[in-house]
Scaffold this motif. Structure first.
Motif, mmCIF file in Angstrom:
data_model
loop_
_atom_site.group_PDB
_atom_site.id
_atom_site.type_symbol
_atom_site.label_atom_id
_atom_site.label_comp_id
_atom_site.label_asym_id
_atom_site.label_seq_id
_atom_site.Cartn_x
_atom_site.Cartn_y
_atom_site.Cartn_z
ATOM 1 N N CYS B 221 5.932 -105.857 -12.630
ATOM 2 C CA CYS B 221 6.682 -104.906 -11.817
ATOM 3 C C CYS B 221 6.739 -105.363 -10.364
ATOM 4 O O CYS B 221 5.719 -105.444 -9.699
ATOM 5 C CB CYS B 221 6.063 -103.521 -11.897
ATOM 6 S SG CYS B 221 6.910 -102.352 -10.803
ATOM 7 N N PRO B 222 7.932 -105.662 -9.866
ATOM 8 C CA PRO B 222 8.015 -106.138 -8.483
ATOM 9 C C PRO B 222 7.692 -105.042 -7.476
ATOM 10 O O PRO B 222 7.360 -105.334 -6.336
ATOM 11 C CB PRO B 222 9.469 -106.595 -8.347
ATOM 12 C CG PRO B 222 10.218 -105.839 -9.380
ATOM 13 C CD PRO B 222 9.249 -105.625 -10.510
ATOM 14 N N LYS C 30 6.228 -101.730 4.961
ATOM 15 C CA LYS C 30 5.070 -100.851 4.839
ATOM 16 C C LYS C 30 4.185 -101.438 3.759
ATOM 17 O O LYS C 30 4.694 -101.879 2.724
ATOM 18 C CB LYS C 30 5.555 -99.469 4.370
ATOM 19 C CG LYS C 30 5.266 -98.343 5.338
ATOM 20 C CD LYS C 30 6.006 -97.117 4.876
ATOM 21 C CE LYS C 30 5.047 -95.993 4.578
ATOM 22 N NZ LYS C 30 5.801 -94.733 4.372
ATOM 23 N N ALA C 31 2.893 -101.440 3.970
ATOM 24 C CA ALA C 31 1.993 -102.045 2.986
ATOM 25 C C ALA C 31 1.768 -101.094 1.820
ATOM 26 O O ALA C 31 1.667 -99.891 1.993
ATOM 27 C CB ALA C 31 0.668 -102.396 3.639
ATOM 28 N N LYS C 32 1.729 -101.672 0.615
ATOM 29 C CA LYS C 32 1.281 -100.921 -0.568
ATOM 30 C C LYS C 32 0.570 -101.932 -1.444
ATOM 31 O O LYS C 32 1.147 -102.940 -1.835
ATOM 32 C CB LYS C 32 2.465 -100.316 -1.326
ATOM 33 C CG LYS C 32 2.003 -99.510 -2.546
ATOM 34 C CD LYS C 32 3.165 -98.955 -3.333
ATOM 35 C CE LYS C 32 2.719 -97.964 -4.397
ATOM 36 N NZ LYS C 32 2.332 -98.571 -5.679
ATOM 37 N N GLY C 33 -0.693 -101.659 -1.747
ATOM 38 C CA GLY C 33 -1.478 -102.639 -2.483
ATOM 39 C C GLY C 33 -1.513 -103.938 -1.705
ATOM 40 O O GLY C 33 -1.720 -103.947 -0.495
ATOM 41 N N GLU C 34 -1.241 -105.036 -2.405
ATOM 42 C CA GLU C 34 -1.286 -106.322 -1.711
ATOM 43 C C GLU C 34 0.063 -106.711 -1.122
ATOM 44 O O GLU C 34 0.205 -107.770 -0.525
ATOM 45 C CB GLU C 34 -1.733 -107.406 -2.696
ATOM 46 C CG GLU C 34 -3.208 -107.315 -2.992
ATOM 47 C CD GLU C 34 -3.612 -108.173 -4.178
ATOM 48 O OE1 GLU C 34 -2.826 -109.053 -4.580
ATOM 49 O OE2 GLU C 34 -4.715 -107.939 -4.687
ATOM 50 N N CYS C 48 3.754 -102.664 8.860
ATOM 51 C CA CYS C 48 2.815 -103.755 8.606
ATOM 52 C C CYS C 48 3.564 -105.080 8.687
ATOM 53 O O CYS C 48 4.460 -105.340 7.889
ATOM 54 C CB CYS C 48 2.198 -103.586 7.222
ATOM 55 S SG CYS C 48 1.168 -104.968 6.774
ATOM 56 N N LEU C 49 3.207 -105.884 9.684
ATOM 57 C CA LEU C 49 3.890 -107.175 9.854
ATOM 58 C C LEU C 49 3.006 -108.351 9.460
ATOM 59 O O LEU C 49 3.262 -109.491 9.811
ATOM 60 C CB LEU C 49 4.346 -107.334 11.312
ATOM 61 C CG LEU C 49 5.460 -106.390 11.791
ATOM 62 C CD1 LEU C 49 5.695 -106.547 13.286
ATOM 63 C CD2 LEU C 49 6.752 -106.639 11.026
#
Ligand code: SF4
Ligand code: SF4
Ligand code: SF4
Ligand code: SF4
Ligand code: FES
Lengths: 284, 269, 342
Positions: B221-222, C30-34, C48-49
Motif C-alpha cells: 500500500c503506497p 506531513k509525516a505518517k509512519g516512515e 515535515c521536510l
C-alpha cells in the motif's frame, strides 16, 4: 479567496440528444437516430465521415462508436451498437423520446475529396458496416463525383446482417454493385447472396484496383485475410483505408487509453491507411 | 545458504524444474527482491536473510511466470502456508510446484515435493500473530466504537484505489475482482470515502479466514494504510467461530463458503 | 522576474498564518509512519521536510484522485438535465514540493492542454502556487539530473527556497504568483546579500544519457525478451503510476441513483491488465511486459515525440514505492545499453 473563473468549456460535457428512432438491426444490435434537444447546438454542429463520438447512458457511463449516418444527411446523427457491456446495456434499454449524451465529433476523417473521380470498393464484415455506412451514404449522396461503387458485405449469418433495408436499397440501385455473403452454414433457404468468407468473396468479385480506393472494416481476422487478397488484386497499402478501434474513455488525447505506440487512435485516427497501420507497433 | 544454492542448481540441472522463484539482493542493502533463476549458475545470486519477507507465492499464479515451465519456490513458513491455502482452494495441484521450505531461522532447507510433506513442514511452525501484532490489534480493540470508526475512516480516506494491496496478495487471485464487475456495479469505482469503505469491507470479508498474515498487502500500500490489521482480526474471528486456520492443509475446508446441514447457525439451515 | 531574498525558517510560521488568512489552502508534506504525504495543513508546525521525497506526489492539487466532471438530474419520461454549478476549485499553495515535482506540472499541462484544454486541470493549476524547497540530500532513487532537472532547478516553481544555513532560506521569487505570496508578508523577506544556493544543494550524479535512451528504446521495442525479463517481477499493481507526479491516465465512471448522478474521473494506470481490455475480450496489451513497455516508452519516447518533453522528472517515487523493488533507473540504464549493443 475569490478568483475569476475562466470560461474554458467543459470538454467532458455531452450534448443532450433525444432518441428519435430505434431500429433493431440484428440480435442485440440497434441503431439510434438522435436529434439535439437544443436547436442552437444542432445549428452549429458539423462532422465528417469517419469521425466517432462518446455516447452516454447517464448513470452507466460512456461508450465509443463511430457516427454511422452521413454528414450529408442534416439534422440528426445515427449510431449503431451491439449490446455488450454496462453502457451498451444501458443504452439498449432506452426508447424513443429518451435522452442520451453525445460527445463529439472526434478524430480524423476519410479523405473524401481526394477520392473524387475514383472507383470506391467497400469491404465490411459483421458489425463493422456502421463505420462504413457513413462513408457509403456520403459517397452515394454525391454520386456524380465518384466512379464505380462496389460494396462487399459479409456476416456470420443472415440474421447478423445489419441495415437490411438499406442493403435492399443499394442492391436495387443500378449505380452500385452490392455483393453480400454469409459464412457457410449461416444461410437461410431463401438466401440469394453468396455463401463464403469475405476474403474469398472479394477474390471472386475481383474489383479492379485501377484508379481505385478500398475501405476495409471488420474483425481483425477478416482484415488479416482480406489484405493479401486486395494486394494481389493490385491495391496499394496507401489506397486501402480502415478504421481502428481501441478502448477509449476521453476521446481527446488525455486519458491515455487508446494509444498504439505514439499514435493516439482518438486523435490521429480512427481512420488509417494500411500503409500507416503497417508502421504501428503490434499493439492494437 | 550453500545448501539452498546447491539444491537449486541440482533441480535446474536435472531439468526437474525450469525456474526457481527465490530472493536476490535488491536496490539497496535494506531490500531483497524476487529472483527467477533459470540457469544453474544464476543460483549464485540467491540470498536468504531477514530482508527476504515478500510472499513469493503471489508469483505462482502470475500467467507470465507460469509460462516459464515447472516451478520451484523458496518458501518461508508463511509462503508455505499460502501454497497450502491456494491448494485447498484448487488453485494449485499436488506436485505442480516444488517447495524449498526454509526453516523459521532461515538455515535449513528441505525439498517438499508433495502437499503432504508441506503440511508436515508447516505443522512444525506455530502460526498466528506475533507479539507485536497482538499489541497493535489490542490497541485498536481497546478503542471505543466511535474512536475505532474514526480511526478506520481516516485511514480509508487516504486510499487511492490503486489496488496494490490486491495485486500483492497471493489470495486475491480472481481474474475479475468484484470491484471490476459492473453489471451490476457492486462497488463504486471511485476513491471517495464511500467507495473506499466498501472496497475495504469487501476485501477484508473476502479474505476472512483465508489470510495468511504475510503482510504483503500493507507493504504494497503506497498510502501506508495498515490494512492487514483487518484481515488479522478476521482471521482471529474465523478461528474462534469455526476453528479454521488458513494454510494448515491442502484439503482444508473454507468456513465461509461451506454449507453444512448441522451448522450451528439456524438461519443457514 | 526572479528576485532573491532571505527568509528565516522561524518566519515560515507567520507566512503560513498569513497565507491561510488570505483564504488559501495549504498542502504540504506531513509525516505518517516512515513516510511523508502531501496533505492539507493548517500551520507550519505540521510540515515535515525531513524526507528526501514524499511518498505521494503533489499532483492531487491539480489532478485530484477523484473529481466530478459533471452532474445530472433525471426528469420525467427519460429526460436528463445538467445540474450546473460554476467550477471554483480552492485557491491553493503547495509548499515543500521538490524541484522535480515543480517541473512535473509542465508534463501534466502538456497532456491536459493538448489541443482541447481541460478546464478542470487548467483552472486548478491557475489557482495553485508552488513553493518548492531545494534538495540538500538525495537518495539512490533520485535521478532528476539525468532527465534535465536538478536539486536547485527553478522550473515550475513560483518560489524556490534553498536552506543556506540552519536558520535561513534563500528565496527565489520566480513568478507573479510567488510575488503575491511575498506581498502577504513582505516584512518577512530580507535582502539576500551574497548568499549562494549552489554549495548547499545535493549532488545528484547523472545516471544515463537521456538522449541516447530516447534513440535506443524505440529500437528495442520489438525485443520482447528485454521487456519480459524486466517485468517478470511486476505485479501490475499500478502503484508506480499512482505515486508518479506526471502520470495523467484516468478512468471516467458514472455513479447515480434514481434522482440523478455524477460523472467522475479517477486515476488509472496503464499497468493494469484491464486498462486496455476491449468489451470483445481482445486486449491489445495482454501481457505485463507490454504494459511495462508502454509505461517506459510513454515517458521516454512518446512524450518526447508528442509533447516535446520527457514524461518523467526523475523523482524516483515509482522505484521507492514499488512493492517488489522494480527500480526504474536500473531498467533505464539497461535499456540505454541494450539499444547500443543491439
Ligand atoms: S490479505 Fe494481506 S496479509 Fe493477508 S494474505 Fe493477503 S497480502 Fe497477505
Ligand atoms: S494499496 Fe492502499 S491505497 Fe491502494 S487500494 Fe489498497 S488500501 Fe487503497
Ligand atoms: S516515472 Fe517514476 S521517477 Fe519518473 S516522474 Fe514518475 S514517479 Fe518520478
Ligand atoms: S509499482 Fe512495481 S509492481 Fe506495481 S505496477 Fe509499478 S512496477 Fe509493477
Ligand atoms: S481515448 Fe483518451 S487518450 Fe485517446
Amino acid at each position: 479567496m475569490a478568483v475569476a473563473t475562466s470560461n474554458i468549456p467543459n470538454i467532458y460535457k455531452p450534448y443532450l440528444m433525444r432518441i428519435e428512432k430505434v431500429t433493431v438491426e440484428a440480435p442485440g444490435v440497434r441503431t439510434f437516430r438522435l436529434v439535439f434537444t437544443n436547436p442552437e447546438e444542432a445549428e452549429k454542429f458539423t462532422f465528417q465521415a469517419g469521425q466517432f463520438a462518446e455516447y452516454s447512458s447517464f448513470g452507466d457511463g460512456e461508450s465509443t462508436f463511430c457516427i454511422a449516418s452521413s454528414p450529408t444527411r442534416k439534422g440528426y446523427v445515427e449510431c449503431t451498437f451491439r449490446q455488450a457491456g454496462r453502457v451498451t446495456s444501458g443504452l439498449a434499454s432506452k426508447d424513443v423520446g429518451d435522452v442520451i449524451g453525445f460527445r463529439g465529433p472526434y478524430g480524423n476523417t476519410f479523405p473524401l475529396e481526394a477520392w473524387e473521380g475514383k472507383n470506391i470498393v467497400f469491404v465490411a464484415g459483421g458489425i463493422a458496416l456502421p463505420p462504413m455506412r457513413c462513408v457509403i451514404w456520403n459517397v452515394l449522396d454525391l454520386r456524380d463525383k465518384y466512379k464505380d461503387v462496389t460494396i462487399l458485405y459479409g456476416a456470420r449469418t443472415v440474421a447478423d446482417l445489419v441495415y437490411k433495408d438499406e442493403l435492399a436499397e443499394w442492391d436495387a440501385r443500378p449505380d452500385v454493385r452490392l455483393v453480400t455473403t454469409v459464412d457457410p452454414g449461416g444461410e437461410t433457404p431463401d438466401w440469394k447472396g453468396q455463401i463464403g468468407f469475405v476474403p474469398a468473396v472479394v477474390e471472386k468479385a475481383a474489383p479492379s484496383a485501377e484508379n481505385s480506393i478500398a475501405v476495409v472494416c471488420g474483425p481483425p481476422i477478416m482484415i488479416k485475410f482480406t489484405l493479401p487478397v486486395l494486394s494481389k488484386l493490385g491495391f496499394k497499402p496507401e489506397n486501402i483505408f480502415t478504421t481502428l478501434e481501441n478502448r477509449m474513455k476521453c476521446g481527446v488525447g488525455k486519458c491515455g487509453r487508446c494509444n498504439v505506440g505514439k499514435t493516439y487512435v482518438c486523435k490521429d485516427g480512427p481512420v488509417f491507411t494500411f500503409a500507416q497501420v503497417k508502421e504501428l507497433p503490434p499493439e492494437y | 545458504m550453500e545448501e539452498l544454492k546447491n539444491k537449486v542448481r541440482e533441480l535446474l540441472k536435472a531439468g526437474t524444474v525450469q525456474a526457481v522463484i527465490g530472493y536476490r539482493a535488491g536496490s539497496d542493502e535494506k531490500t531483497a527482491r524476487v529472483a527467477f533463476v533459470r540457469q544453474p549458475d544464476e543460483a549464485d545470486g540467491l540470498i536468504l536473510d531477514p530482508r527476504c519477507t515478500d510472499n513469493l507465492a503471489v508469483y505462482l499464479l502470475k500467467p507470465e511466470v507460469k509460462l516459464l515451465g515447472k516451478l520451484a519456490i523458496v518458501a518461508r513458513p508463511t509462503t508455505a502456508r499460502t501454497i497450502l491455502q491456494l491448494a485447498s482452494e484448487n488453485q494449485l495441484a499436488d506436485g505442480q510446484v516444488i517447495v524449498l521450505g526454509v526453516s523459521a531461522d532461515g538455515k535449513a532447507v528441505v525439498e517438499l515435493a508433495s502437499f503432504e510433506a508441506l503440511e508436515k513442514f508447516v505443522g512444525q511452525v506455530p502460526a498466528g500473530l506475533t507479539e507485536e501484532e497482538k499489541v497493535l490489534l489490542a490497541k485498536i480493540e481497546g478503542m471505543s466504537r466511535e474512536e475505532r470508526w474514526a480511526f478506520w475512516q481516516s485511514e480509508f480516506a487516504r486510499c487511492i484505489k490503486c489496488y496494490a494491496c490486491r495485486a500483492a496478495c497471493p489470495m486475491c487471485y480472481c481474474s475479475r475482482c468484484i470491484v471490476e464487475s459492473n453489471q451490476p456495479q457492486w462497488i463504486p469505482v471511485s476513491p471517495h470515502d464511500e467507495g473506499n469503505l466498501e472496497w475495504h469491507l469487501v476485501r477484508a470479508m473476502h479474505l476472512a479466514g483465508r489470510c495468511l498474515n504475510c503482510g504483503f498487502c500493507a507493504k504494497a500500500c503506497p498510502m501506508g494504510i495498515p490494512l492487514n490489521l483487518l484481515t488479522q482480526r478476521l482471521a482471529e474471528e474465523a478461528k474462534a467461530a469455526f476453528g479454521a486456520v488458513a494454510g494448515g492443509s491442502a484439503t482444508g475446508e473454507y468456513a465461509l463458503s461451506m454449507f453444512k446441514a448441522d451448522d450451528k447457525e439456524g438461519f443457514i439451515r | 522576474m526572479a528576485e532573491t531574498r532571505l527568509i528565516r525558517k522561524d518566519a515560515l510560521t507567520k507566512l503560513f498564518e498569513k497565507t491561510r488568512q488570505s483564504g488559501r489552502r495549504i498542502l504540504a508534506p506531513k509525516a505518517k509512519g516512515e513516510q511523508a504525504f502531501f496533505e492539507e495543513v493548517t500551520s507550519f508546525g505540521e510540515v515535515c521536510l525531513d524526507h528526501v521525497q514524499t511518498r505521494s506526489s503533489a499532483k492531487e492539487a491539480v489532478f485530484p484522485k477523484c473529481e466530478a466532471l459533471l452532474r445530472y438530474k433525471f426528469g420525467d419520461k427519460g429526460a436528463v438535465s445538467y445540474d450546473e454549478k460554476p467550477f471554483e476549485p480552492p485557491v491553493t499553495v503547495v509548499f515543500g514540493t521538490r524541484p522535480c515535482d515543480a517541473r512535473s506540472l509542465a508534463a501534466l499541462r502538456a497532456v491536459f492542454n493538448w489541443d482541447t484544454p481541460d478546464k478542470f486541470y487548467l483552472e486548478r493549476e491557475a489557482r495553485t502556487t508552488i513553493i518548492s524547497v531545494s534538495c540538500t540530500k538525495a537518495d539512490s532513487d533520485c535521478f532528476c539530473t539525468s532527465v534535465g532537472g536538478g536539486p536547485g532547478d527553478t522550473a515550475g516553481s513560483d518560489i524556490l527556497l534553498t536552506p543556506v544555513s540552519d536558520k535561513e532560506y534563500l528565496a527565489e521569487i520566480l513568478t507573479e504568483k510567488g510575488q503575491a505570496i511575498v506581498a502577504l508578508a513582505p516584512e518577512l523577506f530580507a535582502t539576500a546579500g551574497g548568499a549562494q544556493k549552489e554549495p548547499h544543494l545535493a549532488k545528484v550524479a547523472v545516471q544515463f544519457d537521456v538522449n541516447e535512451l530516447a534513440k535506443t528504446i524505440p529500437v528495442t521495442f520489438n525485443d520482447e525478451k528485454v521487456w519480459q525479463e524486466q517485468s517478470l517481477a511486476c505485479l501490475g499493481c499500478g502503484t508506480c503510476a499512482y505515486v508518479c507526479p506526471t502520470c495523467a491516465c484516468f478512468d471516467i465512471q458514472d455513479e447515480a441513483n434514481r434522482q440523478g448522478g455524477v460523472r467522475l474521473r479517477c486515476w488509472d494506470s496503464c499497468g493494469f491488465s484491464l486498462f486496455t481490455l476491449h468489451t470483445s475480450g481482445h486486449n491489445p496489451r495482454h501481457v505485463q511486459s507490454q504494459r511495462w513497455r508502454q509505461r517506459v516508452m510513454h515517458k521516454f519516447s512518446y512524450y518526447l515525440e508528442r509533447q516535446g518533453m520527457l514524461g518523467c522528472v526523475g523523482c524516483g517515487r515509482c522505484s521507492r514505492a514499488c512493492p517488489v523493488d522494480m527500480n526504474l533507473v536500473e531498467h533505464l540504464k539497461e535499456l540505454a545499453l541494450h539499444g547500443r549493443n543491439g
